[in-house]
Design a protein around this motif. Structure first.
Motif, PDB file in Angstrom:
ATOM      1  N   LEU A 141       1.869   7.714   5.454  1.00  0.00           N
ATOM      2  CA  LEU A 141       2.497   7.074   6.574  1.00  0.00           C
ATOM      3  C   LEU A 141       3.796   7.747   7.233  1.00  0.00           C
ATOM      4  CD1 LEU A 141       3.010   4.249   7.720  1.00  0.00           C
ATOM      5  CD2 LEU A 141       4.441   3.614   5.903  1.00  0.00           C
ATOM      6  N   ALA A 164       0.893  -1.272   0.096  1.00  0.00           N
ATOM      7  CA  ALA A 164       0.114   0.237   0.030  1.00  0.00           C
ATOM      8  C   ALA A 164       0.936   1.366   0.056  1.00  0.00           C
ATOM      9  CB  ALA A 164      -1.083   0.193   1.425  1.00  0.00           C
ATOM     10  N   PHE A 165       1.872   1.013   0.582  1.00  0.00           N
ATOM     11  CA  PHE A 165       3.047   2.545   0.942  1.00  0.00           C
ATOM     12  C   PHE A 165       3.825   2.615  -0.456  1.00  0.00           C
ATOM     13  CE2 PHE A 165       1.382   0.622   4.812  1.00  0.00           C
ATOM     14  CZ  PHE A 165       0.823   1.638   5.254  1.00  0.00           C
ATOM     15  N   THR A 166       3.807   1.798  -1.487  1.00  0.00           N
ATOM     16  CA  THR A 166       4.426   2.312  -2.721  1.00  0.00           C
ATOM     17  C   THR A 166       3.525   3.509  -3.390  1.00  0.00           C
ATOM     18  OG1 THR A 166       3.064   0.406  -3.978  1.00  0.00           O
ATOM     19  CG2 THR A 166       5.484  -0.016  -2.792  1.00  0.00           C
ATOM     20  N   LEU A 171      -5.211  11.220   4.066  1.00  0.00           N
ATOM     21  CA  LEU A 171      -4.812  10.907   2.734  1.00  0.00           C
ATOM     22  C   LEU A 171      -4.645  11.723   1.819  1.00  0.00           C
ATOM     23  CD1 LEU A 171      -6.946   7.601   2.329  1.00  0.00           C
ATOM     24  CD2 LEU A 171      -4.573   7.784   3.388  1.00  0.00           C
ATOM     25  N   MET A 190       0.020   7.525   0.171  1.00  0.00           N
ATOM     26  CA  MET A 190      -0.142   6.584   1.042  1.00  0.00           C
ATOM     27  C   MET A 190       1.307   6.662   1.758  1.00  0.00           C
ATOM     28  SD  MET A 190      -3.211   4.979   1.636  1.00  0.00           S
ATOM     29  CE  MET A 190      -2.448   3.576   2.708  1.00  0.00           C
ATOM     30  N   ALA A 191       2.491   6.960   1.103  1.00  0.00           N
ATOM     31  CA  ALA A 191       3.626   7.152   1.722  1.00  0.00           C
ATOM     32  C   ALA A 191       3.802   8.359   2.519  1.00  0.00           C
ATOM     33  CB  ALA A 191       4.711   6.943   0.701  1.00  0.00           C
ATOM     34  N   ARG A 192       3.178   9.425   2.074  1.00  0.00           N
ATOM     35  CA  ARG A 192       3.127  10.627   2.817  1.00  0.00           C
ATOM     36  C   ARG A 192       2.550  10.329   3.841  1.00  0.00           C
ATOM     37  NH1 ARG A 192       2.339  12.920  -2.498  1.00  0.00           N
ATOM     38  NH2 ARG A 192       0.054  13.126  -2.182  1.00  0.00           N
ATOM     39  N   LEU A 207      -3.708   2.621   8.822  1.00  0.00           N
ATOM     40  CA  LEU A 207      -3.460   2.900   7.252  1.00  0.00           C
ATOM     41  C   LEU A 207      -3.748   1.808   6.475  1.00  0.00           C
ATOM     42  CD1 LEU A 207      -0.577   5.437   7.242  1.00  0.00           C
ATOM     43  CD2 LEU A 207      -3.083   5.852   6.780  1.00  0.00           C
ATOM     44  N   ALA A 208      -3.124   0.850   6.652  1.00  0.00           N
ATOM     45  CA  ALA A 208      -3.104  -0.595   6.065  1.00  0.00           C
ATOM     46  C   ALA A 208      -4.709  -1.262   6.090  1.00  0.00           C
ATOM     47  CB  ALA A 208      -2.082  -1.500   6.504  1.00  0.00           C
ATOM     48  N   TRP A 253       0.566   2.594  11.506  1.00  0.00           N
ATOM     49  CA  TRP A 253       0.854   1.707  10.144  1.00  0.00           C
ATOM     50  C   TRP A 253      -0.298   0.582   9.765  1.00  0.00           C
ATOM     51  CZ3 TRP A 253       4.117  -3.298  10.742  1.00  0.00           C
ATOM     52  CH2 TRP A 253       4.339  -3.621   9.606  1.00  0.00           C
TER      53      TRP A 253
END
Length: 308
Positions: free
Chosen positions: A20, A10-12, A132, A16-18, A241-242, A238
């Motif tokens: 996280l 998901a965090f790719t 998000l 989502m990376a921001r 969000l996932a 973590w």
């Protein structure tokens, strides 16, 4: 998509990376500050500060759009922290001071937001956050706000702990109660500012209170409370969000990100509470077995010399 896949893949995705990155920093700092809030019994003051940022968010949004959210919230929160501290020092009971600040701030915020054309949409964003959709240019300012909050408690950590456990002794040693209270309330206010921009003003309190409360269940060692709360907050952020990503992508269920994160925080606290209860019960049983009197075996021979 399963939860196991979402925990990493998901965090790719850039947004989502921001989310996280911001949530990990926020959760760690909120956990550390929240331990002091828990030890000082300042949960209600923290609740007042969470609502006090609302007019700052509303005014910042009205004046400068989304770019004004962070500075508006920061100004409002710091003003509220100073006002609450001074009211308490003036002899106004803490509950009354918090109620005055909370209701006044929230009413001003609602009045400001009501002047907008998109009243419902903007009110929802302020109350429930936008984790998000954090713009890239706001990531560093949010991390900076968290860093200042962490620094404020780090440089006075020993004095804050001394005041938490022995307020009179702290005063006798020369510590300034006003300075320590202002710094702690200011740190809480800054955490609230960062959290209000992510999970919203209604759900901020969970990030401040739940990790510290969970840490109190996880360890009895004072200095272990802080890393325990930080790790608890980071893992829950973590997972939250996932879970939201897996539900929306894999299950077609659109879950609000901020509310999902808070739900994971509360659920994880319930798990820790249950584990602590089981551990305490098992410890009580072991102690009862250890302390049980030893009964002589039936038919055992009398001690030497008995009955002579």
């Amino acid at each position: 998509m399963s939860l196991g896949e979402a925990l990493f893949t998901a965090f790719t995705v850039p947004f989502m990376a921001r989310a996280l990155l911001v949530m990990l920093v926020l959760a760690v700092v909120a956990g550390i500050v929240g331990v002091l809030v828990n030890l000082r019994g300042l949960e209600f003051i923290s609740d007042g500060l969470t609502h006090a940022v609302f007019p700052g968010l509303a005014i910042g949004l009205a004046v400068a759009g989304t770019a004004g959210l962070l500075p508006g919230a920061a100004i409002a929160a710091l003003v509220a922290a100073v006002v609450l501290t001074l009211l308490d020092r003036a002899g106004v009971t803490s509950d009354a001071a918090i109620a005055i600040v909370l209701t006044a701030a929230f009413s001003v915020g609602v009045i400001v937001v009501s002047r907008s054309d998109d009243y419902a949409g903007e009110l929802e964003a302020l109350l429930f956050g936008r984790v998000l959709t954090i713009p890239p240019e706001e990531v560093l300012p949010l991390i900076g706000v968290c860093a200042v909050a962490l620094l404020a408690v780090a440089v006075t950590m020993k004095q804050q702990l001394f005041r938490a456990f022995d307020a009179r002794g702290s005063l006798a040693s020369g510590d300034s109660a006003l300075r320590l209270d202002l710094l702690l309330n200011g740190a809480v206010a800054l955490v609230v500012v960062a959290a209000a921009s992510t999970v919203g003003t209604l759900l901020v309190l969970a990030l401040l209170i739940v990790p510290g409360a969970a840490a109190r269940l996880m360890t009895r060692r004072l200095w272990r409370l802080f890393p325990a709360a930080a790790v608890f907050g980071a893992v829950c952020a973590w997972l939250g969000l996932a879970v939201g990503f897996a539900a929306s992508v894999g299950g077609g269920v659109d879950l609000p990100a901020g509310s999902t994160i808070v739900a994971v925080f509360v659920g994880a606290y319930a798990v820790v509470l249950g584990a602590r209860w089981i551990a305490d019960r098992a410890g009580d049983r072991r102690q009862s077995v250890t302390r049980a009197p030893i009964e002589p075996a039936t038919g055992a021979s009398s001690p030497a010399g008995e009955g002579r």
